[in-house]
Enzyme design. Structure first.
Site, PDB file in Angstrom:
ATOM      1  N   SER A   1     129.578  38.991 141.442  1.00 24.51           N
ATOM      2  CA  SER A   1     130.369  40.214 140.992  1.00 24.51           C
ATOM      3  C   SER A   1     131.371  40.579 142.060  1.00 24.51           C
ATOM      4  O   SER A   1     132.515  41.301 141.794  1.00 24.51           O
ATOM      5  CB  SER A   1     129.297  41.056 141.749  1.00 24.51           C
ATOM      6  OG  SER A   1     128.556  41.232 143.190  1.00 24.51           O
TER       7      SER A   1
ATOM      8  N   ARG B   1     120.575  42.237 146.046  1.00 27.52           N
ATOM      9  CA  ARG B   1     120.986  44.017 146.351  1.00 27.52           C
ATOM     10  C   ARG B   1     120.709  44.281 145.106  1.00 27.52           C
ATOM     11  O   ARG B   1     120.593  45.551 144.878  1.00 27.52           O
ATOM     12  CB  ARG B   1     122.468  43.694 146.071  1.00 27.52           C
ATOM     13  CG  ARG B   1     122.810  43.143 147.269  1.00 27.52           C
ATOM     14  CD  ARG B   1     124.941  42.846 147.398  1.00 27.52           C
ATOM     15  NE  ARG B   1     124.962  42.039 148.573  1.00 27.52           N
ATOM     16  CZ  ARG B   1     124.522  40.887 149.338  1.00 27.52           C
ATOM     17  NH1 ARG B   1     124.430  40.263 148.072  1.00 27.52           N
ATOM     18  NH2 ARG B   1     125.123  40.756 150.228  1.00 27.52           N
TER      19      ARG B   1
ATOM     20  N   HIS C   1     127.252  31.487 153.004  1.00 25.94           N
ATOM     21  CA  HIS C   1     126.017  32.780 153.387  1.00 25.94           C
ATOM     22  C   HIS C   1     125.020  31.231 153.987  1.00 25.94           C
ATOM     23  O   HIS C   1     124.017  32.669 154.307  1.00 25.94           O
ATOM     24  CB  HIS C   1     125.720  33.721 153.028  1.00 25.94           C
ATOM     25  CG  HIS C   1     126.736  34.615 152.230  1.00 25.94           C
ATOM     26  ND1 HIS C   1     127.003  35.048 150.782  1.00 25.94           N
ATOM     27  CD2 HIS C   1     128.093  34.820 153.022  1.00 25.94           C
ATOM     28  CE1 HIS C   1     128.146  35.582 150.432  1.00 25.94           C
ATOM     29  NE2 HIS C   1     129.275  35.477 151.354  1.00 25.94           N
TER      30      HIS C   1
END
Ligand SMILES: [Zn+2]
Length: 249
Positions: free
Chosen positions: A194, A36, A119
């Site tokens: 995060s 990201r 994931h």
């Protein structure tokens, strides 16, 4: 940093059950960009959502083109000092296991065996029909030769990176195992995440709710900092190495 490392080492020694949870921040020192972040693949390419992949041959081609780029970064990446410290903790019986948001396979490459990959993994290609798994290099070679996504040699189904695509549900068994680990531990270490991507970010909250100590080790602030028992803004590899050295004494 020495005092902070000693504090964490003491908490780990006192804990009867410790879980490590990791995000992209632990792998940046291995040269893997956060997807990201600027320079990450999603700043250059539009991700292929899972329903588009199923619906459109062009989306499947685009997914394989992106896989080729990611594979190049990943095949050159090696575990760093942070991964090695966590692997040592597993072999020394200091942690129950690792829950990770990462798809790079670097925890296993460092030697961890108890790894839950929320994931999925970029280290395999999976058939969406029969769930057979294949080596990335051999399937990538087929893609390069033909420019077309290869089909499953066993059933003809669609082959995709064994990662969880945008819009694709998380593997339920792994999610349930992760929730159980988080709820049963005494000490939950959130490292390099995060803590914004759900449902992964709910794991530290579950641990905290059930009475675990929550420790956050991350360069930037997270939405859970004010719920954490301790927040360490240290360089991950150096900090975990220092904690590990104290634990070896
Ligand atoms: Zn198949």
């Amino acid at each position: 940093m020495a005092r902070l490392a000693a504090e964490l080492a003491t908490m780990m020694k006192e804990s009867g059950s410790t879980v490590v949870f990791t995000g992209a921040g632990i792998s940046t020192e291995s040269g893997i960009p956060d997807f990201r972040s600027p320079g990450g693949i999603w700043s250059q390419s539009k991700p292929v959502f899972f329903d588009e992949f199923l619906r459109s041959a062009e989306a499947r081609r685009e997914s394989w083109r992106q896989k080729e780029i990611v594979h190049r970064d990943f095949s050159q990446a090696a575990p760093n000092a942070g991964h090695r410290a966590i692997a040592r903790w597993e072999s020394a019986g200091l942690i129950d296991g690792v829950i990770t948001q990462n798809i790079d396979g670097l925890h296993q490459a460092a030697g961890n065996e108890a790894v839950l990959e929320l994931h999925g993994t970029a280290r395999a290609i999976a058939c969406l029909t029969c769930e057979a798994r294949y080596d990335v290099d051999s399937m990538m070679n087929l893609f390069r030769q033909t420019g077309e996504p290869p089909e499953c040699p066993q059933c003809g189904g669609y082959l995709k990176s064994a990662t969880v695509s945008f819009g694709q549900p998380l593997p339920e068994d792994i999610l349930l195992d992760s929730i159980r680990m988080a709820e049963q531990c005494e000490l939950f270490l959130a490292i390099g995440s995060s803590l914004v991507v759900e449902p992964a970010a709910s794991l530290p909250r579950s641990a905290k709710r059930r009475g675990a100590r929550l420790i956050i080790i991350n360069r930037d602030s997270t939405p859970l900092d004010d719920q954490a028992d301790r927040v360490y803004r240290e360089a991950i590899g150096a900090f975990l190495t220092e904690v590990d050295q104290l634990l070896r004494r």
